[in-house]
Design a protein around this motif. Sequence first.
Motif, PDB file in Angstrom:
ATOM      1  N   TYR A 150      21.038  20.331 -34.272  1.00 37.80           N
ATOM      2  CA  TYR A 150      21.083  19.190 -33.362  1.00 37.80           C
ATOM      3  C   TYR A 150      21.306  19.667 -31.932  1.00 37.80           C
ATOM      4  CZ  TYR A 150      21.559  16.412 -37.581  1.00 37.80           C
ATOM      5  OH  TYR A 150      21.346  15.828 -38.802  1.00 37.80           O
ATOM      6  N   GLY A 151      20.654  19.027 -30.984  1.00 42.40           N
ATOM      7  CA  GLY A 151      20.840  19.371 -29.581  1.00 42.40           C
ATOM      8  C   GLY A 151      22.268  19.124 -29.137  1.00 42.40           C
ATOM      9  N   GLU A 152      22.853  20.126 -28.471  1.00 38.06           N
ATOM     10  CA  GLU A 152      24.241  20.021 -28.004  1.00 38.06           C
ATOM     11  C   GLU A 152      24.366  20.188 -26.494  1.00 38.06           C
ATOM     12  OE1 GLU A 152      27.239  19.473 -29.610  1.00 38.06           O
ATOM     13  OE2 GLU A 152      26.095  18.984 -31.402  1.00 38.06           O
ATOM     14  N   ALA A 153      23.468  20.972 -25.895  1.00 38.19           N
ATOM     15  CA  ALA A 153      23.568  21.258 -24.466  1.00 38.19           C
ATOM     16  C   ALA A 153      22.186  21.628 -23.934  1.00 38.19           C
ATOM     17  CB  ALA A 153      24.549  22.397 -24.219  1.00 38.19           C
ATOM     18  N   VAL A 154      22.090  21.657 -22.607  1.00 44.30           N
ATOM     19  CA  VAL A 154      20.848  22.043 -21.950  1.00 44.30           C
ATOM     20  C   VAL A 154      21.170  23.076 -20.890  1.00 44.30           C
ATOM     21  CG1 VAL A 154      18.926  21.234 -20.525  1.00 44.30           C
ATOM     22  CG2 VAL A 154      19.833  19.773 -22.333  1.00 44.30           C
ATOM     23  N   MET A 155      20.350  24.121 -20.837  1.00 43.07           N
ATOM     24  CA  MET A 155      20.496  25.157 -19.809  1.00 43.07           C
ATOM     25  C   MET A 155      19.201  25.227 -19.014  1.00 43.07           C
ATOM     26  SD  MET A 155      22.272  28.303 -21.896  1.00 43.07           S
ATOM     27  CE  MET A 155      22.083  29.395 -20.524  1.00 43.07           C
ATOM     28  N   MET A 156      19.336  25.511 -17.712  1.00 42.87           N
ATOM     29  CA  MET A 156      18.159  25.705 -16.877  1.00 42.87           C
ATOM     30  C   MET A 156      18.545  26.515 -15.651  1.00 42.87           C
ATOM     31  SD  MET A 156      17.674  21.944 -15.148  1.00 42.87           S
ATOM     32  CE  MET A 156      17.977  21.008 -16.612  1.00 42.87           C
ATOM     33  N   SER A 157      17.551  27.078 -14.997  1.00 40.23           N
ATOM     34  CA  SER A 157      17.807  27.826 -13.771  1.00 40.23           C
ATOM     35  C   SER A 157      18.216  26.862 -12.669  1.00 40.23           C
ATOM     36  CB  SER A 157      16.557  28.596 -13.347  1.00 40.23           C
ATOM     37  OG  SER A 157      15.547  27.687 -12.942  1.00 40.23           O
ATOM     38  N   VAL A 158      18.870  27.386 -11.659  1.00 39.26           N
ATOM     39  CA  VAL A 158      19.257  26.559 -10.520  1.00 39.26           C
ATOM     40  C   VAL A 158      18.002  26.025  -9.830  1.00 39.26           C
ATOM     41  CG1 VAL A 158      20.353  26.600  -8.248  1.00 39.26           C
ATOM     42  CG2 VAL A 158      21.469  27.689 -10.178  1.00 39.26           C
ATOM     43  N   LYS A 159      16.966  26.841  -9.743  1.00 37.81           N
ATOM     44  CA  LYS A 159      15.707  26.405  -9.116  1.00 37.81           C
ATOM     45  C   LYS A 159      15.133  25.190  -9.846  1.00 37.81           C
ATOM     46  CE  LYS A 159      11.040  27.843  -8.061  1.00 37.81           C
ATOM     47  NZ  LYS A 159       9.930  28.605  -8.513  1.00 37.81           N
ATOM     48  N   LEU A 160      15.074  25.258 -11.164  1.00 29.71           N
ATOM     49  CA  LEU A 160      14.554  24.140 -11.948  1.00 29.71           C
ATOM     50  C   LEU A 160      15.444  22.908 -11.787  1.00 29.71           C
ATOM     51  CD1 LEU A 160      12.461  23.061 -13.928  1.00 29.71           C
ATOM     52  CD2 LEU A 160      13.831  23.999 -15.789  1.00 29.71           C
ATOM     53  N   TYR A 161      16.754  23.104 -11.790  1.00 29.46           N
ATOM     54  CA  TYR A 161      17.691  21.996 -11.600  1.00 29.46           C
ATOM     55  C   TYR A 161      17.448  21.311 -10.255  1.00 29.46           C
ATOM     56  CZ  TYR A 161      21.986  19.491 -10.620  1.00 29.46           C
ATOM     57  OH  TYR A 161      22.883  18.523 -10.269  1.00 29.46           O
ATOM     58  N   GLU A 162      17.317  22.112  -9.197  1.00 27.70           N
ATOM     59  CA  GLU A 162      17.115  21.550  -7.860  1.00 27.70           C
ATOM     60  C   GLU A 162      15.798  20.786  -7.784  1.00 27.70           C
ATOM     61  OE1 GLU A 162      17.565  25.063  -5.463  1.00 27.70           O
ATOM     62  OE2 GLU A 162      19.727  24.757  -5.252  1.00 27.70           O
ATOM     63  N   GLU A 163      14.731  21.320  -8.421  1.00 33.16           N
ATOM     64  CA  GLU A 163      13.447  20.625  -8.436  1.00 33.16           C
ATOM     65  C   GLU A 163      13.556  19.295  -9.171  1.00 33.16           C
ATOM     66  OE1 GLU A 163      10.820  23.443 -10.264  1.00 33.16           O
ATOM     67  OE2 GLU A 163      10.669  24.687  -8.466  1.00 33.16           O
ATOM     68  N   MET A 164      14.205  19.302 -10.318  1.00 32.73           N
ATOM     69  CA  MET A 164      14.353  18.073 -11.102  1.00 32.73           C
ATOM     70  C   MET A 164      15.218  17.060 -10.358  1.00 32.73           C
ATOM     71  SD  MET A 164      14.706  19.602 -14.957  1.00 32.73           S
ATOM     72  CE  MET A 164      14.737  18.004 -15.757  1.00 32.73           C
ATOM     73  N   PHE A 165      16.288  17.532  -9.726  1.00 31.60           N
ATOM     74  CA  PHE A 165      17.183  16.646  -8.991  1.00 31.60           C
ATOM     75  C   PHE A 165      16.452  16.009  -7.809  1.00 31.60           C
ATOM     76  CE2 PHE A 165      20.720  15.620  -6.127  1.00 31.60           C
ATOM     77  CZ  PHE A 165      21.517  14.906  -6.993  1.00 31.60           C
ATOM     78  N   ALA A 166      15.640  16.796  -7.097  1.00 30.36           N
ATOM     79  CA  ALA A 166      14.882  16.263  -5.960  1.00 30.36           C
ATOM     80  C   ALA A 166      13.904  15.189  -6.429  1.00 30.36           C
ATOM     81  CB  ALA A 166      14.146  17.391  -5.241  1.00 30.36           C
ATOM     82  N   LYS A 167      13.256  15.409  -7.561  1.00 29.40           N
ATOM     83  CA  LYS A 167      12.327  14.407  -8.103  1.00 29.40           C
ATOM     84  C   LYS A 167      13.063  13.124  -8.481  1.00 29.40           C
ATOM     85  CE  LYS A 167       8.947  17.678  -9.912  1.00 29.40           C
ATOM     86  NZ  LYS A 167       8.365  18.266 -11.123  1.00 29.40           N
ATOM     87  N   MET A 168      14.246  13.263  -9.072  1.00 28.77           N
ATOM     88  CA  MET A 168      15.022  12.073  -9.445  1.00 28.77           C
ATOM     89  C   MET A 168      15.462  11.304  -8.209  1.00 28.77           C
ATOM     90  SD  MET A 168      17.298  13.166 -12.787  1.00 28.77           S
ATOM     91  CE  MET A 168      18.348  14.255 -11.867  1.00 28.77           C
ATOM     92  N   GLN A 169      15.871  12.022  -7.153  1.00 31.25           N
ATOM     93  CA  GLN A 169      16.276  11.354  -5.916  1.00 31.25           C
ATOM     94  C   GLN A 169      15.097  10.621  -5.291  1.00 31.25           C
ATOM     95  OE1 GLN A 169      18.099  14.659  -3.741  1.00 31.25           O
ATOM     96  NE2 GLN A 169      20.022  13.512  -3.773  1.00 31.25           N
ATOM     97  N   ALA A 170      13.927  11.259  -5.265  1.00 34.05           N
ATOM     98  CA  ALA A 170      12.732  10.619  -4.694  1.00 34.05           C
ATOM     99  C   ALA A 170      12.370   9.370  -5.491  1.00 34.05           C
ATOM    100  CB  ALA A 170      11.568  11.603  -4.667  1.00 34.05           C
ATOM    101  N   ALA A 171      12.420   9.468  -6.813  1.00 29.17           N
ATOM    102  CA  ALA A 171      12.107   8.310  -7.662  1.00 29.17           C
ATOM    103  C   ALA A 171      13.102   7.178  -7.419  1.00 29.17           C
ATOM    104  CB  ALA A 171      12.096   8.709  -9.130  1.00 29.17           C
ATOM    105  N   ALA A 172      14.381   7.519  -7.266  1.00 26.21           N
ATOM    106  CA  ALA A 172      15.394   6.492  -7.011  1.00 26.21           C
ATOM    107  C   ALA A 172      15.138   5.792  -5.678  1.00 26.21           C
ATOM    108  CB  ALA A 172      16.792   7.108  -7.034  1.00 26.21           C
ATOM    109  N   LEU A 173      14.767   6.553  -4.642  1.00 29.18           N
ATOM    110  CA  LEU A 173      14.477   5.954  -3.338  1.00 29.18           C
ATOM    111  C   LEU A 173      13.245   5.064  -3.399  1.00 29.18           C
ATOM    112  CD1 LEU A 173      15.192   9.012  -1.012  1.00 29.18           C
ATOM    113  CD2 LEU A 173      16.520   6.890  -1.162  1.00 29.18           C
ATOM    114  N   ILE A 174      12.219   5.515  -4.106  1.00 27.31           N
ATOM    115  CA  ILE A 174      11.008   4.705  -4.247  1.00 27.31           C
ATOM    116  C   ILE A 174      11.330   3.412  -4.989  1.00 27.31           C
ATOM    117  CG2 ILE A 174       8.766   4.578  -5.415  1.00 27.31           C
ATOM    118  CD1 ILE A 174       8.509   7.629  -4.738  1.00 27.31           C
ATOM    119  N   ASN A 175      12.094   3.517  -6.084  1.00 27.77           N
ATOM    120  CA  ASN A 175      12.453   2.308  -6.841  1.00 27.77           C
ATOM    121  C   ASN A 175      13.302   1.357  -6.020  1.00 27.77           C
ATOM    122  OD1 ASN A 175      11.021   2.935  -9.165  1.00 27.77           O
ATOM    123  ND2 ASN A 175      12.695   4.140 -10.016  1.00 27.77           N
ATOM    124  N   ALA A 176      14.228   1.901  -5.218  1.00 21.55           N
ATOM    125  CA  ALA A 176      15.053   1.049  -4.364  1.00 21.55           C
ATOM    126  C   ALA A 176      14.179   0.335  -3.330  1.00 21.55           C
ATOM    127  CB  ALA A 176      16.132   1.877  -3.672  1.00 21.55           C
TER     128      ALA A 176
END
Length: 91
Positions: A38-64
């Motif tokens: 069963y899935g317990e945790a997720v690991m990723m590089s800082v680069k991937l995290y920053e890319e994903m976080f930026a996409k989530m922020q952009a999506a949140a701004l567009i939705n707002a």
Amino acid sequence: MTQPLPKILPVNELKNTASIMKTCQESPVPIVITKNGYGEAVMMSVKLYEEMFAKMQAAALINASLDDIENGATPVSGADFFGAMRTKYGK
């Protein structure tokens, strides 16, 4: 465009930290750490995290912004917006 599936890694393979760090840095997708299948945790590089976080922020701004328009806000053209910013900030 299809998103590649995440890599799956059993928790007992976390003993070799150098190998895990290399895998994280090279992986274009998150690595799911499993325990007893069963899935317990997720690991990723800082680069991937920053890319994903930026996409989530952009999506949140567009939705707002879309919510604002649905609630009666007047849309502004890109040319008008950038003209106002140039006037306000002098560039």
